[in-house]
Design a protein around this motif. Structure first.
Motif, PDB file in Angstrom:
ATOM      1  N   TYR A 115       4.780  27.096  11.581  1.00 37.76           N
ATOM      2  CA  TYR A 115       4.998  25.839  12.296  1.00 37.76           C
ATOM      3  C   TYR A 115       6.240  25.980  13.177  1.00 37.76           C
ATOM      4  N   PRO A 116       6.135  26.748  14.255  1.00 41.15           N
ATOM      5  CA  PRO A 116       7.322  27.053  15.065  1.00 41.15           C
ATOM      6  C   PRO A 116       7.868  25.881  15.864  1.00 41.15           C
ATOM      7  N   THR A 117       7.039  24.872  16.120  1.00 40.47           N
ATOM      8  CA  THR A 117       7.465  23.787  17.005  1.00 40.47           C
ATOM      9  C   THR A 117       7.815  22.491  16.286  1.00 40.47           C
ATOM     10  N   CYS A 118       7.690  22.468  14.953  1.00 41.40           N
ATOM     11  CA  CYS A 118       7.946  21.213  14.240  1.00 41.40           C
ATOM     12  C   CYS A 118       8.422  21.479  12.822  1.00 41.40           C
ATOM     13  N   LYS A 119       8.899  20.424  12.184  1.00 41.10           N
ATOM     14  CA  LYS A 119       9.349  20.477  10.795  1.00 41.10           C
ATOM     15  C   LYS A 119       8.586  19.417  10.012  1.00 41.10           C
ATOM     16  N   PRO A 120       7.442  19.791   9.437  1.00 35.60           N
ATOM     17  CA  PRO A 120       6.627  18.807   8.713  1.00 35.60           C
ATOM     18  C   PRO A 120       7.392  18.168   7.556  1.00 35.60           C
ATOM     19  N   ARG A 121       7.059  16.909   7.270  1.00 38.00           N
ATOM     20  CA  ARG A 121       7.732  16.190   6.192  1.00 38.00           C
ATOM     21  C   ARG A 121       6.713  15.395   5.384  1.00 38.00           C
ATOM     22  N   PRO A 122       6.948  15.247   4.093  1.00 38.21           N
ATOM     23  CA  PRO A 122       5.979  14.559   3.232  1.00 38.21           C
ATOM     24  C   PRO A 122       5.978  13.050   3.459  1.00 38.21           C
ATOM     25  N   ILE A 123       4.874  12.428   3.088  1.00 39.38           N
ATOM     26  CA  ILE A 123       4.741  10.979   3.194  1.00 39.38           C
ATOM     27  C   ILE A 123       5.613  10.324   2.125  1.00 39.38           C
ATOM     28  N   PRO A 124       6.516   9.411   2.495  1.00 37.65           N
ATOM     29  CA  PRO A 124       7.362   8.767   1.487  1.00 37.65           C
ATOM     30  C   PRO A 124       6.560   7.851   0.581  1.00 37.65           C
ATOM     31  N   GLN A 125       7.095   7.576  -0.599  1.00 34.72           N
ATOM     32  CA  GLN A 125       6.385   6.786  -1.603  1.00 34.72           C
ATOM     33  C   GLN A 125       5.906   5.451  -1.078  1.00 34.72           C
ATOM     34  N   CYS A 126       6.708   4.789  -0.241  1.00 38.90           N
ATOM     35  CA  CYS A 126       6.352   3.446   0.230  1.00 38.90           C
ATOM     36  C   CYS A 126       5.092   3.448   1.084  1.00 38.90           C
ATOM     37  N   LEU A 127       4.748   4.572   1.683  1.00 37.54           N
ATOM     38  CA  LEU A 127       3.506   4.703   2.446  1.00 37.54           C
ATOM     39  C   LEU A 127       2.432   5.439   1.650  1.00 37.54           C
ATOM     40  N   ASP A 128       2.871   6.322   0.774  1.00 32.43           N
ATOM     41  CA  ASP A 128       1.913   7.114   0.007  1.00 32.43           C
ATOM     42  C   ASP A 128       1.142   6.257  -0.992  1.00 32.43           C
ATOM     43  N   GLU A 129       1.773   5.203  -1.525  1.00 32.58           N
ATOM     44  CA  GLU A 129       1.062   4.303  -2.432  1.00 32.58           C
ATOM     45  C   GLU A 129      -0.093   3.618  -1.704  1.00 32.58           C
ATOM     46  N   LEU A 130       0.153   3.215  -0.474  1.00 30.64           N
ATOM     47  CA  LEU A 130      -0.915   2.603   0.322  1.00 30.64           C
ATOM     48  C   LEU A 130      -2.001   3.622   0.649  1.00 30.64           C
ATOM     49  N   ARG A 131      -1.596   4.865   0.919  1.00 33.98           N
ATOM     50  CA  ARG A 131      -2.587   5.919   1.190  1.00 33.98           C
ATOM     51  C   ARG A 131      -3.535   6.102   0.001  1.00 33.98           C
ATOM     52  N   LYS A 132      -2.985   6.167  -1.196  1.00 32.55           N
ATOM     53  CA  LYS A 132      -3.808   6.390  -2.390  1.00 32.55           C
ATOM     54  C   LYS A 132      -4.826   5.274  -2.573  1.00 32.55           C
ATOM     55  N   ILE A 133      -4.379   4.029  -2.383  1.00 40.64           N
ATOM     56  CA  ILE A 133      -5.289   2.892  -2.527  1.00 40.64           C
ATOM     57  C   ILE A 133      -6.368   2.925  -1.447  1.00 40.64           C
ATOM     58  N   THR A 134      -5.949   3.261  -0.231  1.00 43.33           N
ATOM     59  CA  THR A 134      -6.889   3.309   0.891  1.00 43.33           C
ATOM     60  C   THR A 134      -7.975   4.350   0.656  1.00 43.33           C
ATOM     61  N   GLU A 135      -7.605   5.487   0.081  1.00 44.49           N
ATOM     62  CA  GLU A 135      -8.594   6.534  -0.189  1.00 44.49           C
ATOM     63  C   GLU A 135      -9.703   6.028  -1.102  1.00 44.49           C
ATOM     64  N   VAL A 136      -9.348   5.201  -2.085  1.00 39.31           N
ATOM     65  CA  VAL A 136     -10.347   4.685  -3.012  1.00 39.31           C
ATOM     66  C   VAL A 136     -11.354   3.789  -2.308  1.00 39.31           C
ATOM     67  N   PHE A 137     -10.855   2.870  -1.481  1.00 41.45           N
ATOM     68  CA  PHE A 137     -11.736   1.867  -0.876  1.00 41.45           C
ATOM     69  C   PHE A 137     -12.413   2.323   0.407  1.00 41.45           C
ATOM     70  N   THR A 138     -12.035   3.481   0.917  1.00 42.12           N
ATOM     71  CA  THR A 138     -12.716   4.019   2.094  1.00 42.12           C
ATOM     72  C   THR A 138     -13.525   5.268   1.751  1.00 42.12           C
ATOM     73  N   GLU A 139     -13.420   5.731   0.519  1.00 38.31           N
ATOM     74  CA  GLU A 139     -14.136   6.920   0.063  1.00 38.31           C
ATOM     75  C   GLU A 139     -13.856   8.115   0.968  1.00 38.31           C
ATOM     76  N   SER A 140     -12.607   8.231   1.416  1.00 43.43           N
ATOM     77  CA  SER A 140     -12.154   9.339   2.257  1.00 43.43           C
ATOM     78  C   SER A 140     -10.787   9.788   1.768  1.00 43.43           C
ATOM     79  N   THR A 141     -10.372  10.968   2.192  1.00 42.59           N
ATOM     80  CA  THR A 141      -9.041  11.463   1.850  1.00 42.59           C
ATOM     81  C   THR A 141      -8.232  11.644   3.126  1.00 42.59           C
ATOM     82  N   TYR A 142      -6.906  11.500   2.992  1.00 43.10           N
ATOM     83  CA  TYR A 142      -6.013  11.557   4.151  1.00 43.10           C
ATOM     84  C   TYR A 142      -4.779  12.384   3.821  1.00 43.10           C
ATOM     85  N   ASN A 143      -4.276  13.121   4.821  1.00 44.53           N
ATOM     86  CA  ASN A 143      -3.062  13.907   4.618  1.00 44.53           C
ATOM     87  C   ASN A 143      -1.993  13.616   5.671  1.00 44.53           C
ATOM     88  N   PHE A 144      -2.266  12.666   6.562  1.00 45.68           N
ATOM     89  CA  PHE A 144      -1.290  12.289   7.577  1.00 45.68           C
ATOM     90  C   PHE A 144      -1.162  10.769   7.636  1.00 45.68           C
TER      91      PHE A 144
END
Length: 335
Positions: free
Chosen positions: A159-188
């Motif tokens: 990744y020469p042009t960027c510094k990737p960073r993890p999703i913080p807890q305050c957004l990751d909790e919403l991501r987990k719930i969203t995955e259940v109700f949309t039957e999809s997975t997300y990494n961004f």
């Protein structure tokens, strides 16, 4: 428009027992709720400052989502939406908006493009920030990046042009719930802040190859109500082809997205439809709006693209509650 109510097909796979009206995702452990939210935070070397975890009262109510059944909208060619009005409970949507606006860091990205040999500077008409990593890599428990298949540290050149960073807890909790109700997975997770009606995003589609075919993108609105416009991409007419004629007669769509609403765009939608948030003058739009989108990036090129256009190399901005506006952030301003 014709709509139908979605079925919560995946709920029994994740929860037992299941409520008829809503499913509960387990809230944080009781001992963590007893600790003030500002004592728990997400940190990473790529963050300019730590991001607090969700306050307990927001985390508890967020576990009771969605607040309404999703409505399927598929009455036009190539259109497949699932529309929640709302997804996030009304009792916390305002608090969640205020929390995220005040605690996240943002960027006002500038970049240059060439069209017809002429270079033009683009000033992004909104504030942006992004978190995540494509499917070929993952974050180790210590925050370092490793290969998804071997768990070995990635080469510095990956990744020469960027510094990737993890999703913080305050957004990751919403991501987990969203995955259940949309039957999809997300990494961004991409977050846009529209400070006023002058901030906007022009017609576009999220149809980049690095998202794969028929991508699912879950888009949340918090804060001011803004119109979400959609229109079918034009199709060149063909001789004796009634299909292209039918497609070109597809009606534009306007969804007045209110705080807490969520739209899932899926199937062939991104490949065939454009969407935008147009400029608006006065009224509710001046109160500011946050848009959160979850998506899945398949290859490293997508990671570099998203960080380039949503972080860039500009300064960090943070909400100033006293001045009620975004201000350039300085390290001394954060303890």
């Amino acid at each position: 428009m014709s709509t139908s109510t979605s079925k919560k097909r995946a709920l029994t796979e994740f929860f037992s027992p299941t409520s008829q009206k809503r499913a509960r995702v387990s809230p944080p452990p009781p001992n963590s709720q007893a600790i003030p939210a500002d004592h728990l935070s997400s940190s990473h070397p790529t963050y300019p400052f730590s991001v607090p975890h969700l306050p307990p009262h927001i985390a508890e109510k967020l576990s009771e989502t969605p607040s309404a059944e999703g409505q399927t909208i598929n009455d036009q060619p190539d259109l497949d939406l699932l529309y929640f009005q709302p997804f996030i409970p009304k009792s916390i949507e305002k608090d969640l908006f205020e929390f995220l606006r005040s605690q996240l860091f943002f960027y006002r990205v500038q970049y240059k493009i060439k069209r017809g040999g002429i270079e033009t500077q683009i000033n992004t008409p909104r504030y942006t920030t992004i978190f995540g990593l494509d499917e070929t890599s993952r974050f180790a428990p210590d925050g370092s990046i490793v290969e998804a298949t071997t768990s070995k540290p990635v080469a510095p050149s990956k990744y020469p042009t960027c510094k990737p960073r993890p999703i913080p807890q305050c957004l990751d909790e919403l991501r987990k719930i969203t995955e259940v109700f949309t039957e999809s997975t997300y990494n961004f997770c991409l977050v846009n802040y529209y400070a006023s009606g002058a901030d906007s995003i022009s017609y576009h589609s999220d149809d980049e190859r690095f998202l794969g075919s028929d991508p699912a993108i879950a888009s949340f609105s918090l804060g001011a109500k803004r119109d979400f416009l959609m229109k079918h991409k034009p199709v060149p007419p063909k001789d004796n082809d009634g299909v292209s004629e039918q497609i070109n007669r597809a009606k534009p769509l306007k969804l007045p997205l209110a705080s807490g609403d969520m739209v899932l765009m899926r199937g062939k939608t991104q490949a065939n439809w454009l969407h935008s948030i147009p400029k608006r003058k006065g009224g509710e739009s001046e109160r500011g709006r946050i848009n959160i989108t979850f998506r899945k990036v398949m290859v490293k090129g997508g990671t570099e693209n998203y960080y380039q256009y949503n972080v860039g190399k500009g300064e960090v901005w943070n909400w100033d509650d006293g001045k009620r506006e975004m201000r350039p952030w300085r390290p001394r301003e954060k303890a």
